[in-house]
Design a protein around this motif. Structure first.
Motif, short mmCIF file in Angstrom:
data_model
loop_
_atom_site.label_atom_id
_atom_site.label_comp_id
_atom_site.label_asym_id
_atom_site.label_seq_id
_atom_site.Cartn_x
_atom_site.Cartn_y
_atom_site.Cartn_z
N LEU A 143 18.76 54.83 38.29
CA LEU A 143 18.49 53.77 37.61
C LEU A 143 19.60 52.65 37.94
N GLU A 144 20.67 52.78 38.58
CA GLU A 144 21.42 51.72 38.92
C GLU A 144 20.94 50.64 39.90
N THR A 145 20.01 50.77 40.53
CA THR A 145 19.35 50.01 41.42
C THR A 145 18.20 49.29 40.75
N GLY A 146 18.01 47.87 41.31
CA GLY A 146 16.89 47.09 40.48
C GLY A 146 15.54 47.57 40.77
N ALA A 147 15.29 48.21 41.85
CA ALA A 147 13.98 48.42 42.50
C ALA A 147 13.38 49.80 41.41
N ASP A 178 9.35 32.00 35.27
CA ASP A 178 9.49 30.70 36.31
C ASP A 178 9.22 31.15 37.72
N GLY A 179 8.71 31.98 37.95
CA GLY A 179 8.02 32.24 39.45
C GLY A 179 9.37 33.35 40.15
N VAL A 180 10.32 34.00 39.26
CA VAL A 180 11.13 34.86 39.82
C VAL A 180 10.89 35.95 39.63
N PRO A 181 10.64 36.81 40.97
CA PRO A 181 10.22 38.54 40.46
C PRO A 181 11.05 39.03 39.94
N TYR A 182 10.97 40.39 39.31
CA TYR A 182 11.48 41.17 38.60
C TYR A 182 12.51 41.86 39.48
N ASP A 183 12.10 42.12 40.92
CA ASP A 183 12.89 42.53 41.76
C ASP A 183 12.28 42.37 43.12
N GLU A 184 13.13 42.03 44.17
CA GLU A 184 12.74 41.70 45.61
C GLU A 184 11.65 42.49 45.98
N SER A 185 11.50 43.89 45.35
CA SER A 185 10.45 44.92 45.80
C SER A 185 9.30 44.77 45.33
N VAL A 186 9.02 43.95 44.37
CA VAL A 186 7.65 43.58 43.67
C VAL A 186 7.21 42.20 43.81
N VAL A 248 -6.96 48.06 37.00
CA VAL A 248 -5.57 47.84 36.93
C VAL A 248 -5.15 48.68 35.46
N THR A 249 -4.00 49.30 35.30
CA THR A 249 -3.70 50.21 34.50
C THR A 249 -2.29 49.73 33.93
N ALA A 250 -2.04 50.40 32.69
CA ALA A 250 -0.60 50.15 32.29
C ALA A 250 0.36 50.88 32.93
N VAL A 251 0.15 51.50 34.14
CA VAL A 251 1.14 52.30 34.78
C VAL A 251 1.53 51.49 36.10
N VAL A 252 2.68 51.27 36.09
CA VAL A 252 3.14 50.44 37.20
C VAL A 252 2.84 50.79 38.61
N ASP A 253 2.42 49.74 39.23
CA ASP A 253 1.97 49.99 40.64
C ASP A 253 2.61 48.90 41.42
N PRO A 254 3.83 49.22 42.19
CA PRO A 254 4.65 47.93 42.77
C PRO A 254 3.78 47.29 43.90
N GLY A 255 2.91 48.07 44.39
CA GLY A 255 2.29 47.66 45.62
C GLY A 255 0.84 47.06 45.41
N ARG A 256 0.29 46.92 44.13
CA ARG A 256 -1.18 46.50 43.86
C ARG A 256 -1.02 44.98 44.25
#
Length: 512
Positions: A143-147, A178-186, A248-256
């Motif tokens: 959990l120390e990585t942003g992704a 302001d348009g900034v992703p939470y992580d570059e992977s999403v 779409v559901t409340a379960v995170v789907d990073p690639g949707r």
């Protein structure tokens, strides 16, 4: 630090409610940052009921929130909850049954005006796919990585918003970065507060000895989805509806993929005098047959299949007066002046402040100006029927009382755009259209020595009407018009101040 008895009783009741739906295997990660308003995280392991981890806040409900009375939604539909720190949304969850509706929640203000001013308590949740690194199974180092950690940070930061400045979180409210992703992977740059899609609807309402607690999800959103949500009043409800339709559901789907392409290129808002829960009430007495059909089904959003460019009609929400302020300021620079202009502006402000709800008309897909003409005709019918308090076309930077809107149509002013005074940087008077770019064209600017702003505006309006070959057409370079003894033509140039490409209304060759 020991908790007061009432907090302990509420937490125990909440956990009992959660374990009924999520299973009894969970750990609690205590707050480490904000000790004044601590919010812990309960991390539920996958179970027979829910085959993936779920994160739930514990502590947010200790501070009741109160719906703002008469605050209204701005054009953006954002709540005071802006600038949290992470988000995403997904599929891969258990089947949901029953209707998801704000009316099922203890507090149902949505992102529009709430007249209740009622007190309510809230906790937040989001789900993670099975096998999420660092959570399933627990491994702190991952959990120390942003992704891997951004969903946890999103949930924590969102839950801290009310404690930070007294803001509220509620159904349909948005959180933006302001348009900034939470992580570059999403692709997610914000989130919406809404129902926990993919979970049993009964999870949303928990009973405790100190009263009900609402459990809503933090649903990550793409830039396109946030732009759609911000484009109409009660846009949060619109986006939630699109997500429900898309699964779409409340379960995170990073690639949707985004469930929406963004807002329509233009919109016409009719601010209505009377409340309306569905389009049948709006169209009653205007289009009676259609009103009867839509009213019988309680439909609040409908696509009218007229020709190749159908129009979407949607009723709901309100605008905060501040949302129209910039365009209202331009209204003061219009054709009227003096005491008459002040009275008209005062009446317009009064109408905006007291409108009951909004009918939004927009193109279902991009097209030319003919669709704007059709929307304007619908707005005129509502104005003639006495249903409109004001009419707002944001892409034209134009807001008007219904009688002025009708007078402009009677005067045959263009409906595709609005001409506004825009003096050049060197002080020369000039006018410029607003609205043509939204139709795929170029804006038109006009400046000529010896002409006042009013004369410039009148000539440009006449030029737009004269050079239009069909109703609603967008002007193009090379078109000419004879205005009295002077001929003009449209030329593509760079605007002398901004450098942007525009059409310039200029003297045609061979004229003095």
């Amino acid at each position: 630090m020991s908790r007061p008895p009432h907090e302990t009783a509420r937490r125990e009741a909440l956990l009992a409610h959660l374990t009924e739906f999520l299973g009894d295997q969970y750990v609690i990660a205590p707050e480490t940052v904000d000790q004044e308003h601590p919010v812990d995280l309960a991390v539920f392991a996958p179970s027979e009921q829910v085959p993936h981890p779920t994160l739930v806040t514990l502590g947010l409900s200790e501070r009741p929130m109160r719906s703002a009375i008469g605050s209204g939604a701005g054009a953006s539909g954002d709540s005071d909850a802006s600038d949290a720190s992470d988000a995403s949304d997904a599929s891969d969850a258990s089947d949901a049954s029953g209707d998801w509706d704000a009316s099922n929640a203890p507090n149902a203000s949505g992102d529009s005006d709430s007249s209740s001013g009622g007190e309510y308590r809230l906790e937040l949740l989001l789900g993670l796919p099975a096998g999420w690194p660092g959570i399933d199974p627990p491994q702190q180092e991952l959990l120390e990585t942003g992704a891997n950690s951004w969903p946890l940070q999103l949930l924590k930061d969102t839950a801290r918003i009310p404690g930070a400045d007294g803001s509220v979180l509620d159904w349909g409210h948005s959180i933006t970065r302001d348009g900034v992703p939470y992580d570059e992977s999403v692709p997610f740059t914000g989130a919406l507060i809404g129902p926990p899609y993919g979970y049993p609807p009964q999870l949303m309402n928990a009973s405790t000895p100190q009263g009900p607690v609402q459990l809503l999800a933090v649903l990550p959103a793409t830039p396109e989805e946030l732009a759609l949500q911000a484009s109409v009043p009660s846009g949060g409800d619109m986006l939630l509806g699109r997500w429900e339709q898309a699964g779409v559901t409340a379960v995170v789907d990073p690639g949707r993929d985004a469930a929406a392409d963004g807002p329509a290129p233009w919109r016409l808002h009719v601010l209505l005098r009377e409340p309306a829960e569905h389009l049948g009430q709006v169209l009653d007495g205007v289009l009676p047959n259609l009103a009867e059909q839509l009213g019988a089904q309680g439909i609040d959003e409908f696509v009218l299949p007229i020709g190749p460019e159908p129009l979407r009609w949607r009723v709901g929400g309100r605008f905060a007066p501040l949302a129209l302020e910039e365009d209202l300021a331009l209204h003061g620079h219009g054709a009227s002046s003096g005491q008459g202009a002040l009275r008209e502006e005062g009446a317009l402000r009064e109408a905006i402040a007291h409108h009951a709800t909004v009918l939004t008309i927009s193109p279902e897909r991009p097209g030319d100006g003919a669709t704007v003409t059709g929307a304007a005709a619908m707005a005129a019918m509502l104005a003639e029927a006495g249903k409109a308090a004001a009419i707002w076309l944001p892409h034209q930077r134009h807001v008007a009382l219904p009688e002025q809107f009708l007078a402009d149509i009677e005067a045959e002013l263009p409906t595709t755009c609005r001409v506004h005074p825009e003096p050049l940087a060197d002080g020369r008077p000039a006018v410029r259209t607003h609205g043509l770019e939204a139709l795929g064209g170029l804006e038109v600017q006009f400046s000529a020595p010896g002409l006042s702003q009013a004369e410039l505006r009148d000539r440009l309006n006449r030029m737009l009407v004269e050079c239009t070959e069909k109703v609603g057409a967008v002007p193009v370079a090379g078109q000419r018009a004879q205005l009295g003894e002077v001929a003009y033509e449209l030329r593509t140039v760079a605007h002398p101040d901004s450098g942007l490409e525009v059409l310039e209304m200029a003297f045609a060759p061979g004229t003095d």
